[in-house]
Design an enzyme around this catalytic site. Structure first.
Site, PDB file in Angstrom:
ATOM      1  CE1 TYR A  53      42.017 -41.159 -22.602  1.00  0.00           C
ATOM      2  CE2 TYR A  53      40.238 -41.863 -24.040  1.00  0.00           C
ATOM      3  CZ  TYR A  53      40.689 -41.093 -23.005  1.00  0.00           C
ATOM      4  OH  TYR A  53      39.826 -40.244 -22.347  1.00  0.00           O
ATOM      5  CB  SER A 206      34.900 -41.167 -13.896  1.00  0.00           C
ATOM      6  OG  SER A 206      35.179 -42.081 -12.870  1.00  0.00           O
ATOM      7  N   PRO A 207      31.245 -41.651 -14.648  1.00  0.00           N
ATOM      8  CG  PRO A 207      29.604 -42.493 -16.093  1.00  0.00           C
ATOM      9  CD  PRO A 207      31.067 -42.132 -16.037  1.00  0.00           C
ATOM     10  CG  LEU A 208      28.974 -46.110 -13.295  1.00  0.00           C
ATOM     11  CD1 LEU A 208      29.060 -47.488 -13.929  1.00  0.00           C
ATOM     12  CD2 LEU A 208      27.631 -45.919 -12.591  1.00  0.00           C
ATOM     13  N   GLY A 210      34.641 -44.600 -10.931  1.00  0.00           N
ATOM     14  CA  GLY A 210      35.636 -45.664 -11.061  1.00  0.00           C
ATOM     15  C   GLY A 210      35.095 -47.037 -10.677  1.00  0.00           C
ATOM     16  N   GLY A 211      33.766 -47.179 -10.709  1.00  0.00           N
ATOM     17  CA  GLY A 211      33.136 -48.449 -10.348  1.00  0.00           C
ATOM     18  C   GLY A 211      32.705 -48.522  -8.899  1.00  0.00           C
ATOM     19  CG  LEU A 213      28.987 -44.054  -7.350  1.00  0.00           C
ATOM     20  CD1 LEU A 213      28.780 -42.936  -8.351  1.00  0.00           C
ATOM     21  CD2 LEU A 213      28.198 -43.789  -6.072  1.00  0.00           C
ATOM     22  N   GLY A 215      28.855 -50.581  -6.107  1.00  0.00           N
ATOM     23  CA  GLY A 215      28.814 -51.321  -4.858  1.00  0.00           C
ATOM     24  C   GLY A 215      29.824 -52.443  -4.765  1.00  0.00           C
ATOM     25  CE  LYS A 216      33.256 -52.999  -9.957  1.00  0.00           C
ATOM     26  NZ  LYS A 216      34.111 -53.168 -11.171  1.00  0.00           N
TER      27      LYS A 216
END
Length: 313
Positions: A53, A206-208, A210-211, A213, A215-216
């Site tokens: 990383y 990555s539970p969202l 990559g963002g 979810l 809504g952005k």
């Protein structure tokens, strides 16, 4: 924050983990300090990094900051399985490379052990028995307390876990880390059943999505979002018709509950059978506080069923 056992082990971790993949690159030292302090103050314990990383910047930054919150309060997880190549990192899960990776991680982290050490990827560069022998050596030498794998297919996970349990004296795997969200449920086909049958905890990353979810991206791509930068490919793959339908389903559920879409999507993953702790990668303390706000929330069964339906194949 509530704690959960990591698979069939005595290691307990908070049911949300803090990811540090962006530390030292997109997250500077001041922001990382705020993130770590906010997380620990909320009762979080599991902090996840990797030797690759930020070309080492993530581990170095975490190593500088751990002393400020107390190393003993943290469950530190890192990963190995790469070596430098002429065109960038190369997968290499040989014993030589893995143990070199581990020593490098410990030096950067300024600690004599990690609590969870994981093989970052499957690789044909070495037979599975050699890779697993490196995990055994990491534990028997005291440099790691528990071991796991990441990004393994179901058959690979079953093979590795069964190998470790076949003969007394080998160190059993504790966990597997895989991508999992309402936008990516692939691991439910083989990985989750394999983890369940072999007693491994599951750490979704990555539970969202990559963002997506949150809504952005419903009305466009925000200027400073992941979708507008070098990681746009990780977002673009979810901006298709199926992805939009899932996001709209999450938004409707959020409206009905008086929650945010982030809360709906994250609680869905956190409370899936077999999941120990999703790994969340907030960039700022403000974002992290929104994430930590899910601690007392539970989705009603009818909402879970509706989300399962809209996100299924």
């Amino acid at each position: 924050m509530l704690q959960r056992a990591l698979g069939h082990t005595g290691l307990s971790v908070s049911r949300l983990g803090l990811g540090t993949a962006m530390w030292g690159t997109q997250v500077d030292e001041h922001e990382a300090r705020d993130l770590l302090g906010t997380y620990v103050d909320a009762g979080g314990t599991l902090v996840d990094t990797a030797v690759m990383y930020g070309a080492g910047a993530s581990e170095e930054l975490l190593g500088r900051l751990m002393g400020e919150v107390g190393r003993e309060q943290l469950v530190v997880a890192s990963k190995g399985g790469f070596r430098a190549g002429p065109d960038g990192p190369v997968r290499d899960t040989s014993r030589r490379t893995l143990l070199q990776n581990l020593d490098t991680s410990l030096e950067r982290l300024r600690t004599d052990h990690v609590d969870l050490w994981q093989v970052h990827v499957w690789s044909d560069a070495a037979p599975v028995e050699e890779t697993m022998a490196a995990l055994d050596q990491a534990v028997t030498s005291g440099r790691a307390r528990y071991v796991g794998v990441c990004n393994y297919a179901g058959w690979q996970l079953a093979q590795a876990a069964t190998w470790q349990r076949a003969i007394p004296g080998r160190v059993p795997l504790a966990s597997t880390q895989e991508e999992y969200s309402l936008l990516n449920r692939d691991l439910e086909r083989e990985v989750l059943p394999a983890a369940r049958s072999t007693g491994l905890g599951v750490l979704p990353y990555s539970p969202l999505g990559g963002g997506v979810l949150t809504g952005k991206y419903r009305t466009g791509t925000p200027a400073h979002s992941r979708g507008a930068g070098r990681l746009s490919a990780s977002v673009d793959r979810y901006l298709d018709d199926h992805g939009r339908a899932v996001v709209e389903g999450v938004a409707r559920a959020a409206d009905g509950l008086g929650w945010t879409p982030l809360q709906v999507a994250l609680v869905w993953v956190r409370d899936r059978p077999g999941v120990t702790a999703p790994i969340v990668g907030a960039r700022t303390a403000t974002q992290l506080k929104d994430v930590l706000g899910v601690e007392g929330l539970t989705l009603p069964p009818e909402i879970v069923a509706a989300l399962d339906d809209v996100s299924g194949d």
